[in-house]
Design a protein around this motif. Structure first.
Motif, PDB file in Angstrom:
ATOM      1  N   ALA A   1       8.402  -0.794  -6.906  1.00 43.79           N
ATOM      2  CA  ALA A   1       8.372   0.305  -8.016  1.00 43.79           C
ATOM      3  C   ALA A   1       7.100   0.830  -7.906  1.00 43.79           C
ATOM      4  CB  ALA A   1       8.653  -0.148  -9.430  1.00 43.79           C
ATOM      5  N   HIS A   2       6.048  -0.141  -8.048  1.00 45.32           N
ATOM      6  CA  HIS A   2       4.543   0.319  -8.240  1.00 45.32           C
ATOM      7  C   HIS A   2       4.272   1.065  -7.118  1.00 45.32           C
ATOM      8  CE1 HIS A   2       0.344  -0.567  -9.232  1.00 45.32           C
ATOM      9  NE2 HIS A   2       0.217  -0.154  -8.161  1.00 45.32           N
ATOM     10  N   GLU A   3       4.578   0.754  -5.737  1.00 45.51           N
ATOM     11  CA  GLU A   3       4.235   1.782  -4.662  1.00 45.51           C
ATOM     12  C   GLU A   3       4.921   2.922  -4.812  1.00 45.51           C
ATOM     13  OE1 GLU A   3       1.445   0.623  -3.625  1.00 45.51           O
ATOM     14  OE2 GLU A   3       1.867  -1.449  -4.113  1.00 45.51           O
TER      15      GLU A   3
ATOM     16  N   LYS B   1      -5.334   5.670 -11.267  1.00 50.40           N
ATOM     17  CA  LYS B   1      -4.057   5.698 -10.580  1.00 50.40           C
ATOM     18  C   LYS B   1      -3.575   4.188 -10.789  1.00 50.40           C
ATOM     19  CE  LYS B   1      -5.602   4.665  -5.731  1.00 50.40           C
ATOM     20  NZ  LYS B   1      -4.913   3.677  -5.202  1.00 50.40           N
ATOM     21  N   GLU B   2      -4.451   3.372 -10.613  1.00 49.62           N
ATOM     22  CA  GLU B   2      -3.699   1.904 -10.817  1.00 49.62           C
ATOM     23  C   GLU B   2      -3.433   1.433 -12.160  1.00 49.62           C
ATOM     24  OE1 GLU B   2      -2.874   0.651  -8.192  1.00 49.62           O
ATOM     25  OE2 GLU B   2      -4.093   1.575  -6.600  1.00 49.62           O
ATOM     26  N   GLY B   3      -4.381   1.612 -13.019  1.00 43.13           N
ATOM     27  CA  GLY B   3      -3.931   1.394 -14.683  1.00 43.13           C
ATOM     28  C   GLY B   3      -2.759   2.209 -15.135  1.00 43.13           C
TER      29      GLY B   3
ATOM     30  N   VAL C   1      -9.461  -3.461 -13.669  1.00 43.24           N
ATOM     31  CA  VAL C   1      -8.902  -2.049 -13.298  1.00 43.24           C
ATOM     32  C   VAL C   1      -7.672  -1.747 -13.574  1.00 43.24           C
ATOM     33  CG1 VAL C   1      -8.911  -0.569 -11.548  1.00 43.24           C
ATOM     34  CG2 VAL C   1     -11.146  -1.470 -12.059  1.00 43.24           C
ATOM     35  N   TYR C   2      -6.841  -2.949 -13.024  1.00 43.99           N
ATOM     36  CA  TYR C   2      -5.457  -2.950 -13.058  1.00 43.99           C
ATOM     37  C   TYR C   2      -4.732  -3.162 -14.429  1.00 43.99           C
ATOM     38  CZ  TYR C   2      -4.724  -2.332  -7.849  1.00 43.99           C
ATOM     39  OH  TYR C   2      -4.903  -1.895  -6.705  1.00 43.99           O
ATOM     40  N   GLU C   3      -4.889  -4.350 -14.834  1.00 39.18           N
ATOM     41  CA  GLU C   3      -4.209  -4.826 -16.018  1.00 39.18           C
ATOM     42  C   GLU C   3      -4.942  -4.165 -17.286  1.00 39.18           C
ATOM     43  OE1 GLU C   3      -1.700  -6.129 -14.625  1.00 39.18           O
ATOM     44  OE2 GLU C   3      -2.818  -6.464 -12.743  1.00 39.18           O
TER      45      GLU C   3
ATOM     46  N   PHE D   1       6.048   4.757  -7.491  1.00 41.91           N
ATOM     47  CA  PHE D   1       5.313   5.557  -8.533  1.00 41.91           C
ATOM     48  C   PHE D   1       4.110   6.172  -8.096  1.00 41.91           C
ATOM     49  CE2 PHE D   1       7.682   2.397 -11.682  1.00 41.91           C
ATOM     50  CZ  PHE D   1       9.065   3.027 -11.279  1.00 41.91           C
ATOM     51  N   HIS D   2       3.339   5.446  -7.218  1.00 39.31           N
ATOM     52  CA  HIS D   2       2.069   6.078  -6.648  1.00 39.31           C
ATOM     53  C   HIS D   2       2.399   7.400  -5.981  1.00 39.31           C
ATOM     54  CE1 HIS D   2      -1.330   3.403  -7.684  1.00 39.31           C
ATOM     55  NE2 HIS D   2      -1.054   2.361  -6.892  1.00 39.31           N
ATOM     56  N   ASN D   3       3.442   7.601  -5.599  1.00 42.64           N
ATOM     57  CA  ASN D   3       3.493   8.886  -4.975  1.00 42.64           C
ATOM     58  C   ASN D   3       3.251  10.092  -6.036  1.00 42.64           C
ATOM     59  OD1 ASN D   3       4.700  10.368  -2.651  1.00 42.64           O
ATOM     60  ND2 ASN D   3       6.141  11.234  -4.021  1.00 42.64           N
TER      61      ASN D   3
ATOM     62  N   MET E   1       0.821  -1.224   0.039  1.00 43.70           N
ATOM     63  CA  MET E   1       0.096  -0.166  -0.107  1.00 43.70           C
ATOM     64  C   MET E   1       0.973   1.330  -0.094  1.00 43.70           C
ATOM     65  SD  MET E   1      -3.004   1.416  -0.129  1.00 43.70           S
ATOM     66  CE  MET E   1      -3.053   3.155   0.099  1.00 43.70           C
ATOM     67  N   GLU E   2       0.434   2.052  -0.988  1.00 46.03           N
ATOM     68  CA  GLU E   2       1.241   3.279  -1.205  1.00 46.03           C
ATOM     69  C   GLU E   2       1.022   4.310  -0.251  1.00 46.03           C
ATOM     70  OE1 GLU E   2      -1.432   2.270  -3.062  1.00 46.03           O
ATOM     71  OE2 GLU E   2      -2.512   3.918  -3.921  1.00 46.03           O
ATOM     72  N   ASN E   3       0.786   4.495   1.114  1.00 42.02           N
ATOM     73  CA  ASN E   3       0.707   5.433   1.910  1.00 42.02           C
ATOM     74  C   ASN E   3       1.602   6.441   1.881  1.00 42.02           C
ATOM     75  OD1 ASN E   3      -1.415   3.742   3.358  1.00 42.02           O
ATOM     76  ND2 ASN E   3       0.445   2.346   3.944  1.00 42.02           N
TER      77      ASN E   3
HETATM   78 ZN    ZN Z   1      -1.386   0.553  -6.977  1.00 41.68          ZN
END
Ligand code: ZN
Ligand code: B3K
Length: 879
Positions: free
Chosen positions: A304-306, A327-329, A388-390, A308-310, A271-273
């Motif tokens: 990386a994914h989390e 944000k997810e895609g 939603v993601y992929e 990059f969410h920043n 989780m990208e908190n």
């Molecule tokens: Zn995500």
């Protein structure tokens, strides 16, 4: 289903919030049974609110499972008639447009098994707030378009020396009664879903990163002491991610500190908190002895994914949860490109496309089918989906393909600049891409609102006299629940043409070897001139759009593409097509009671691959892997599980027998015994080596099993050890398997991640993972129903990765799953609702199996009160 039907929330009903919270000050006084949460909120009427008019509307604060102790407004206790507690929250009458609230509540983290809100994991406090977990911590407008500056004070007994929250640490000390107190301040306004708190007895590793503009950022990775030796890979991955986001997107990190915490009990990967990412231990901790190559690569991509969410998620966030793919895609696209740059691009693409075709296509064709931007939901947790993601990432990738890399970068720059600090929509993202480039993505937008997997049928014609070749493409999208009529989409189809010698043919006067066809109509023809021989088309290169592409290739044409296509992805894809058609033929023969025919074309194709040492071993390994049973199930019409199992078994055994000497010689060449490094080249070699080993063991010949036994005993790294163990468990004698599993467990029982591997290896084994075995594993002392990783390894391994045993003809697998789902729903609705997925596709199975699966679903539905999560999936599946 006896419970009241959860209500449906619609995108079309979206309304801006009535009030904004400029500042949020939280104080936590931690206790497992009685944690006190004090919140001070600076509230202001939203000037953009639609509701109210002259009178001020009530203020709605979400809240679940909270004990309200007191509410004060501007320092005065609020009288009872000013507020009302209702299911799901609190409504407060308002008489001024700016005021301060102080609310005290009590919660019990120890009783929280949903792993949402504030909970305990191995005695350590942690939080998970996305999507709607903050309302389990305190009363608050828990919606992403309310962004606030948070200050958090944590008070805890001395046994929790590490107290963390978002942002920078601004104060610390001890209270009069000797407890520890720390205050954190996050200067960036954020929605409540990005809030985090951690308290525990943790160790950490530390590093620094200097940003492009010269700022030094402190990087800290926290974990329990026993895991401190497993942090290096995640730290290296983090630094690579920070550099990559600067190089490729021009995005720098913005706080002085970035923290990651590893937690054993976690519902998903991570989780990208803001400034305080919380990770499932399995997605961050690794060492060569304990983690496989796949785990090393997964960690790199999730870190990386989390990170990059920043930017794509935190600095620019979602207006509402229908926009989740914003944000997810986008972030999945970003992490996929990062992994492609760090490792083999073709292999990364193959893995992603395999997941999409196996699981996302199934979702798109099932009862939970929804567009990338859904237009309604009952429980948002059910919409953290592959779609939603992929598919969302594929949609962003198509924009990248249509505009080209430079224009895409201009678009992302504008998006980040224009919307920094805002909560926005998918529409805003597409508009930024258009505005930065003067592009028109009007029709393209349909990808966000239209669900289902499009089918593109291709026919070709060659006119030798005029040296003209034409391709005719036809698209249609099958109906999905709630969407009967579909419109044509803008589908970018990357193509190349191969001549008879295998050389790529120039497609235009400047000599391009590849082009993108823009299919926007239902049917469209594309003409290529100056083509002096009948070409073989290489279609949908790199999987340029998430569609099912149909073109009737012959077996020999596919063999030709396997060897000559200049697009590596399509070389693999040709091999997949050949395997799929071979396996379809075998299934037909099996059902007709005919003898199964040797898969000669596939064997020939594989022989050529094994004989060519020039090819990338990772790509060869991928080509040698037959489509999974799950993928075969989604591919054809009605699913006949026994036919799928028989066809795969026969094909694998035939290949193994026919090519045994080649598998052995490749195995020997690749068995280099180098010190372990998780680099792309070494991973590639190990993957082909272990693919060869698995085929060798299929023969169950003693000499082959002995090779695996030696590899297991050498105990060099977890990739090789677990591959050897898996092969021996699957194909060796049961007594040998039992002995090896026992010694493996004895060696690794203290290591949670290895024990999870050990569970998964057994429950997912086609021959060994019987229902009886799975039940035994659930009685094992290391199993814990409250731990999602263990549930996923044992129950998920059986129901989702063990097609053979789960689909036993007596239907006991389905009944067992129903029982587990019912039990889990009481503890953790999100996990229950995910685990039920294999039962949702009952309509696709042939009659007796369909009846069994339907019965299992009905049993869940009739079992009593279901959570909203499970209710939504079960009721939609039964409809
Ligand atoms: Zn995500
Ligand atoms: N954003 C989180 C997912 C939260 C899931 C909540 N049910 C992790 C991620 O996608 O990065």
């Amino acid at each position: 289903m006896k419970n009241a039907k959860p209500s449906t929330i619609y995108l079309k009903d979206y309304q801006a919030p009535d009030y904004l919270i400029d500042r949020t000050e939280l104080t936590f006084d931690l206790d497992p049974h009685s944690t006190l949460v004090k919140s001070r909120l600076i509230v202001r009427r939203n000037p953009d609110a639609q509701s109210g008019g002259a009178t001020l509307p009530p203020l709605w604060l979400d809240g679940i499972d909270l004990e309200l102790l007191s509410i004060e407004e501007d320092g005065e206790l609020l009288p009872a008639q000013r507020y009302q507690e209702m299911p799901g929250g609190l409504s407060l009458s308002v008489d001024k447009s700016e005021f301060e609230l102080e609310i005290q509540t009590r919660i019990a983290p120890e009783a929280n098994t949903s792993l949402e809100g504030l909970y305990l994991s191995n005695g350590m406090y942690c939080t998970q707030c996305e999507a709607e977990g903050f309302r389990k911590i305190t009363f608050y407008p828990d919606r992403p378009d309310v962004m606030s500056v948070f200050t958090t004070t944590i008070v805890a007994p001395a046994q929790y020396p590490v107290l963390l929250s978002n942002g920078n640490k601004v104060d610390s000390g001890t209270t009069d009664d000797g407890r520890l107190r720390v205050t954190w301040e996050d200067p960036f306004a954020k929605p409540s879903y990005l809030f985090a708190l951690v308290a525990g007895d943790l160790q950490y590793v530390e590093d620094t990163y200097t940003t492009g503009s010269g700022r030094e950022v402190k990087l800290l990775l926290f974990t329990e002491a026993r895991n401190i030796g497993k942090c290096e890979h995640a730290m290296v991955s983090l630094k690579h991610s920070m550099r990559w986001d600067e190089d490729v997107y021009g995005r720098e990190y913005d706080l002085d500190i970035f923290m990651i915490v590893a937690v054993d009990h976690f519902n998903m990967g991570a989780m990208e908190n803001k400034g305080l990412n919380i990770f499932n231990s399995a997605c961050v901790l690794a060492s060569p002895e304990t983690a496989t190559d796949a785990a090393f690569q997964r960690i790199e991509s999730i870190v990386a994914h989390e990170y990059f969410h920043n930017w794509s998620g935190n600095r620019v966030t979602c207006r509402d949860w229908f926009q989740l793919s914003l944000k997810e895609g986008f972030t999945v696209f970003r992490d996929a490109e990062f992994s492609a740059d760090m490792n083999s691009r073709a292999v990364k693409r193959i893995e992603d496309v395999t997941l999409l075709r196996t699981a996302q296509f199934a979702e798109d064709a099932g009862p939970m089918s929804h567009p990338v931007r859904p237009d309604s939901y009952m429980e948002i947790s059910n919409f953290y989906t592959l779609t939603v993601y992929e598919k969302g990432a594929e949609v962003v990738r198509m924009i990248h393909t249509i505009l080209g890399p430079d224009a895409f970068r201009r678009g992302s720059d504008l998006y980040f600049e224009r919307h920094d600090g805002q909560a926005v929509t998918c529409e805003d993202f597409v508009a930024a891409m258009e505005d930065a480039n003067g592009a028109d993505l009007k029709q393209f937008r349909r990808w966000y609102s239209q669900g289902g997997t499009p089918v593109v049928e291709v026919e070709d014609e060659y006119d030798a006299e005029n040296a003209r070749y034409s391709l005719t493409l036809r698209q249609h999208t099958p109906p999905t629940p709630g969407q009967q009529d579909k419109l044509p989409l803008h589908i970018p189809v990357a193509v190349g043409l191969l001549g008879t010698t295998g050389k790529a043919l120039p497609l235009d006067e400047v000599g391009s070897m590849e082009t993108v066809l823009h299919l926007t109509e239902e049917t469209q023809s594309f003409v290529f001139d100056n083509i002096y021989e009948r070409p073989l088309p290489s279609l949908l290169r790199g999987f340029s759009a998430p569609v099912k592409l149909r073109y009737s290739y012959s077996g020999s044409q596919l063999q030709f593409l396997m060897q000559h296509d200049t697009d590596e992805f399509n070389r693999w894809d040709a091999c997949q097509r050949l395997a799929l058609s071979t396996l379809a033929t075998l299934q037909r023969q099996y059902r007709a009671g005919q003898p199964l025919e040797q898969p000669a074309e596939l064997i020939e194709g594989f022989a050529v691959l094994l004989d060519n040492p020039e090819l990338d071993p990772a790509l060869v390994a991928k080509m040698l892997a037959l489509p999974s049973a799950q993928e075969l199930a989604e591919h054809g019409g009605e699913i006949d599980a026994t036919a799928i199992i028989a066809a795969r078994k026969f094909a694998r055994e035939s290949i193994a027998q026919s090519l045994k000497p080649k598998f052995l010689s490749r195995y020997k060449d690749l068995d280099q015994r180098k010190p372990y490094r998780p680099t792309a080249d070494d991973i590639a070699e190990r993957s082909l080596k272990n693919t060869c080993l698995a085929y060798l063991c299929i023969t169950a010949d003693e000499d082959a099993l002995a090779v695996a036994q030696v590899q297991f005993e050498r105990d060099e790294n977890m990739t090789d050890v677990s591959a050897a163990l898996a092969a021996l468990v699957e194909y060796g004698p049961v007594e040998t398997a039992e002995g090896l599993l026992e010694s493996f467990y004895q060696r690794w029982q203290q290591d949670t991640q290895v024990v999870e591997t050990w569970f998964g290896l057994q429950s997912g084994s086609a021959s060994f993972g019987t229902l009886e075995r799975v039940k035994q594993l659930m009685d094992h002392p290391a199993f814990e129903l409250k731990n999602p990783n263990k549930v996923r390894a044992v129950i998920g391994g059986f129901a989702m990765r063990n097609f053979n045993q789960f689909h036993k003809e007596d239907g006991t697998g389905f009944e067992f799953l129903a029982e587990q789902v019912i039990a889990l729903d009481k503890l953790n609705p999100q996990i229950a609702s995910r685990l039920v997925t294999p039962l949702t596709r009952w309509k696709k199975y042939r009659s007796h199996e369909s009846v069994q699966i339907h019965g299992a679903l009905k049993r869940i539905a009739d079992s009593g009160d279901l959570s909203a999560d499970l209710y939504e999936v079960v009721s939609k599946s039964l409809a």
